[in-house]
Design a protein around this motif. Structure first.
Motif, PDB file in Angstrom:
ATOM      1  N   SER A 151       0.826  -1.207   0.000  1.00 52.27           N
ATOM      2  CA  SER A 151       0.000   0.000   0.000  1.00 52.27           C
ATOM      3  C   SER A 151       0.862   1.260   0.000  1.00 52.27           C
ATOM      4  O   SER A 151       0.600   2.210  -0.753  1.00 52.27           O
ATOM      5  CB  SER A 151      -0.929  -0.016   1.216  1.00 52.27           C
ATOM      6  OG  SER A 151      -1.684   1.164   1.285  1.00 52.27           O
ATOM      7  N   LEU A 152       1.891   1.269   0.831  1.00 49.15           N
ATOM      8  CA  LEU A 152       2.786   2.429   0.875  1.00 49.15           C
ATOM      9  C   LEU A 152       3.556   2.589  -0.427  1.00 49.15           C
ATOM     10  O   LEU A 152       3.713   3.712  -0.941  1.00 49.15           O
ATOM     11  CB  LEU A 152       3.756   2.306   2.052  1.00 49.15           C
ATOM     12  CG  LEU A 152       3.142   2.471   3.436  1.00 49.15           C
ATOM     13  CD1 LEU A 152       4.136   2.062   4.515  1.00 49.15           C
ATOM     14  CD2 LEU A 152       2.660   3.892   3.646  1.00 49.15           C
ATOM     15  N   MET A 153       4.042   1.500  -0.990  1.00 52.30           N
ATOM     16  CA  MET A 153       4.804   1.575  -2.239  1.00 52.30           C
ATOM     17  C   MET A 153       3.921   2.005  -3.412  1.00 52.30           C
ATOM     18  O   MET A 153       4.362   2.749  -4.282  1.00 52.30           O
ATOM     19  CB  MET A 153       5.476   0.231  -2.550  1.00 52.30           C
ATOM     20  CG  MET A 153       6.616  -0.085  -1.625  1.00 52.30           C
ATOM     21  SD  MET A 153       7.915   1.161  -1.737  1.00 52.30           S
ATOM     22  CE  MET A 153       8.906   0.751  -0.335  1.00 52.30           C
ATOM     23  N   THR A 154       2.678   1.576  -3.412  1.00 52.85           N
ATOM     24  CA  THR A 154       1.751   1.964  -4.477  1.00 52.85           C
ATOM     25  C   THR A 154       1.542   3.471  -4.486  1.00 52.85           C
ATOM     26  O   THR A 154       1.356   4.071  -5.547  1.00 52.85           O
ATOM     27  CB  THR A 154       0.403   1.223  -4.301  1.00 52.85           C
ATOM     28  OG1 THR A 154       0.664  -0.177  -4.324  1.00 52.85           O
ATOM     29  CG2 THR A 154      -0.573   1.565  -5.400  1.00 52.85           C
ATOM     30  N   SER A 155       1.603   4.097  -3.314  1.00 50.33           N
ATOM     31  CA  SER A 155       1.437   5.552  -3.254  1.00 50.33           C
ATOM     32  C   SER A 155       2.653   6.295  -3.806  1.00 50.33           C
ATOM     33  O   SER A 155       2.579   7.487  -4.088  1.00 50.33           O
ATOM     34  CB  SER A 155       1.157   5.997  -1.812  1.00 50.33           C
ATOM     35  OG  SER A 155       2.321   5.859  -1.023  1.00 50.33           O
ATOM     36  N   LEU A 156       3.773   5.592  -3.977  1.00 51.31           N
ATOM     37  CA  LEU A 156       4.998   6.223  -4.458  1.00 51.31           C
ATOM     38  C   LEU A 156       5.241   6.044  -5.950  1.00 51.31           C
ATOM     39  O   LEU A 156       6.112   6.698  -6.524  1.00 51.31           O
ATOM     40  CB  LEU A 156       6.206   5.674  -3.696  1.00 51.31           C
ATOM     41  CG  LEU A 156       6.209   5.913  -2.192  1.00 51.31           C
ATOM     42  CD1 LEU A 156       7.399   5.228  -1.559  1.00 51.31           C
ATOM     43  CD2 LEU A 156       6.204   7.410  -1.891  1.00 51.31           C
ATOM     44  N   GLY A 157       4.533   5.145  -6.576  1.00 51.11           N
ATOM     45  CA  GLY A 157       4.728   4.920  -8.001  1.00 51.11           C
ATOM     46  C   GLY A 157       4.030   3.661  -8.457  1.00 51.11           C
ATOM     47  O   GLY A 157       3.350   2.984  -7.686  1.00 51.11           O
ATOM     48  N   ASP A 158       4.227   3.346  -9.711  1.00 49.32           N
ATOM     49  CA  ASP A 158       3.634   2.144 -10.293  1.00 49.32           C
ATOM     50  C   ASP A 158       4.283   0.918  -9.658  1.00 49.32           C
ATOM     51  O   ASP A 158       5.497   0.878  -9.462  1.00 49.32           O
ATOM     52  CB  ASP A 158       3.864   2.154 -11.810  1.00 49.32           C
ATOM     53  CG  ASP A 158       3.049   1.102 -12.521  1.00 49.32           C
ATOM     54  OD1 ASP A 158       2.052   0.622 -11.947  1.00 49.32           O
ATOM     55  OD2 ASP A 158       3.413   0.752 -13.658  1.00 49.32           O
ATOM     56  N   THR A 159       3.487  -0.087  -9.311  1.00 49.57           N
ATOM     57  CA  THR A 159       4.020  -1.286  -8.666  1.00 49.57           C
ATOM     58  C   THR A 159       3.629  -2.543  -9.420  1.00 49.57           C
ATOM     59  O   THR A 159       2.600  -2.577 -10.112  1.00 49.57           O
ATOM     60  CB  THR A 159       3.520  -1.417  -7.212  1.00 49.57           C
ATOM     61  OG1 THR A 159       2.097  -1.454  -7.214  1.00 49.57           O
ATOM     62  CG2 THR A 159       4.015  -0.302  -6.340  1.00 49.57           C
ATOM     63  N   GLU A 160       4.456  -3.545  -9.264  1.00 49.94           N
ATOM     64  CA  GLU A 160       4.174  -4.886  -9.766  1.00 49.94           C
ATOM     65  C   GLU A 160       4.520  -5.829  -8.621  1.00 49.94           C
ATOM     66  O   GLU A 160       5.558  -5.681  -7.979  1.00 49.94           O
ATOM     67  CB  GLU A 160       5.045  -5.178 -10.984  1.00 49.94           C
ATOM     68  CG  GLU A 160       4.710  -6.462 -11.680  1.00 49.94           C
ATOM     69  CD  GLU A 160       5.514  -6.639 -12.970  1.00 49.94           C
ATOM     70  OE1 GLU A 160       5.795  -7.795 -13.303  1.00 49.94           O
ATOM     71  OE2 GLU A 160       5.875  -5.628 -13.599  1.00 49.94           O
ATOM     72  N   ILE A 161       3.641  -6.817  -8.374  1.00 51.27           N
ATOM     73  CA  ILE A 161       3.778  -7.637  -7.173  1.00 51.27           C
ATOM     74  C   ILE A 161       3.683  -9.114  -7.519  1.00 51.27           C
ATOM     75  O   ILE A 161       2.845  -9.524  -8.320  1.00 51.27           O
ATOM     76  CB  ILE A 161       2.659  -7.294  -6.161  1.00 51.27           C
ATOM     77  CG1 ILE A 161       2.683  -5.810  -5.846  1.00 51.27           C
ATOM     78  CG2 ILE A 161       2.784  -8.116  -4.894  1.00 51.27           C
ATOM     79  CD1 ILE A 161       1.346  -5.246  -5.507  1.00 51.27           C
ATOM     80  N   SER A 162       4.529  -9.914  -6.879  1.00 49.62           N
ATOM     81  CA  SER A 162       4.440 -11.372  -6.940  1.00 49.62           C
ATOM     82  C   SER A 162       4.531 -11.875  -5.503  1.00 49.62           C
ATOM     83  O   SER A 162       5.467 -11.530  -4.781  1.00 49.62           O
ATOM     84  CB  SER A 162       5.588 -11.944  -7.779  1.00 49.62           C
ATOM     85  OG  SER A 162       5.507 -13.349  -7.796  1.00 49.62           O
ATOM     86  N   ARG A 163       3.527 -12.695  -5.102  1.00 47.80           N
ATOM     87  CA  ARG A 163       3.492 -13.211  -3.727  1.00 47.80           C
ATOM     88  C   ARG A 163       3.424 -14.731  -3.749  1.00 47.80           C
ATOM     89  O   ARG A 163       2.764 -15.317  -4.601  1.00 47.80           O
ATOM     90  CB  ARG A 163       2.284 -12.643  -2.980  1.00 47.80           C
ATOM     91  CG  ARG A 163       2.391 -11.142  -2.776  1.00 47.80           C
ATOM     92  CD  ARG A 163       1.152 -10.535  -2.183  1.00 47.80           C
ATOM     93  NE  ARG A 163       1.027 -10.814  -0.762  1.00 47.80           N
ATOM     94  CZ  ARG A 163       0.316 -10.055   0.068  1.00 47.80           C
ATOM     95  NH1 ARG A 163      -0.308  -8.968  -0.377  1.00 47.80           N
ATOM     96  NH2 ARG A 163       0.234 -10.370   1.343  1.00 47.80           N
ATOM     97  N   THR A 164       4.084 -15.357  -2.766  1.00 47.22           N
ATOM     98  CA  THR A 164       4.128 -16.813  -2.717  1.00 47.22           C
ATOM     99  C   THR A 164       2.877 -17.429  -2.125  1.00 47.22           C
ATOM    100  O   THR A 164       2.567 -18.582  -2.399  1.00 47.22           O
ATOM    101  CB  THR A 164       5.316 -17.304  -1.871  1.00 47.22           C
ATOM    102  OG1 THR A 164       5.153 -16.827  -0.532  1.00 47.22           O
ATOM    103  CG2 THR A 164       6.629 -16.862  -2.449  1.00 47.22           C
TER     104      THR A 164
END
Length: 190
Positions: A151-164
């Motif tokens: 959530s915090l990183m999304t507020s700083l820019g475009d994000t891409e996420i991979s979760r196990t």
């Protein structure tokens, strides 16, 4: 109120972490997932790994949501599947540890880059890759910690996420080894 009258009290759904020991054979995971999809249950998180090469056993850690009755139905139906050896509801059995790994790419510039590094340090995220436009962070921990970081990183820019997905084990010195030995020896005798 009579026992025959319908209760107006509706139980809220809660998240449950289940540990399912299965035979490590082709189709075992498909049968477990098929049970969920065939009955309209949702799997919020799913991880699978072989835990015993000698006896060919795997652990499926899964998180699902439902009322107590729904969870009991899921556990009962899982127990009847052919490759399933043991079903445990870690959420109600007592204290357990759950952890997840996530890779988070953040594309940002200027002061947002400095802030991304500061937040990553606060969360003890490991920096795996750095370019002039992006970072890739690795973070392990409870799902809510990863959610907060994302959530915090999304507020700083475009994000891409991979979760196990969640991996979980009960706390303490008690293990499943003896229970599994008894279950397997009963099945060999029959």
């Amino acid at each position: 109120m009579s026992i025959y009258e319908k209760s107006n009290i509706e139980e809220k759904e809660s998240s449950r972490t289940l540990s399912v020991i299965v035979d490590n054979e082709p189709g075992a995971l498909a049968r477990v997932v098929g049970l969920f999809s065939g009955r309209g249950y949702n799997i919020e998180s799913l991880t699978v790994t072989e835990i015993d090469k000698k006896r060919h056993l795997s652990r499926i850690s899964l998180v699902t949501k439902g009322t107590s009755l729904t969870i009991e139905q899921i556990k009962s139906q899982l127990s009847r599947l052919v490759p399933v050896r043991l079903v445990r509801d870690l959420t109600i059995e007592g204290p357990f540890i759950e952890s997840e790994l996530a890779l988070i790419k953040v594309v940002s510039s200027g002061l947002n880059r400095v802030e991304a590094l500061r937040i990553a340090d606060t969360f003890r995220a490991k920096t795996l890759d750095v370019s002039l436009e992006s970072f890739i962070f690795e973070l392990t921990g409870k799902p809510h910690k990863i959610d907060a970081f994302v959530s915090l990183m999304t507020s700083l820019g475009d994000t891409e996420i991979s979760r196990t997905g969640v991996s979980a084990l009960s706390r303490g010195s008690k293990t499943e080894t003896e229970v599994l030995k008894k279950i397997i020896s009963k099945q060999v005798k029959s």
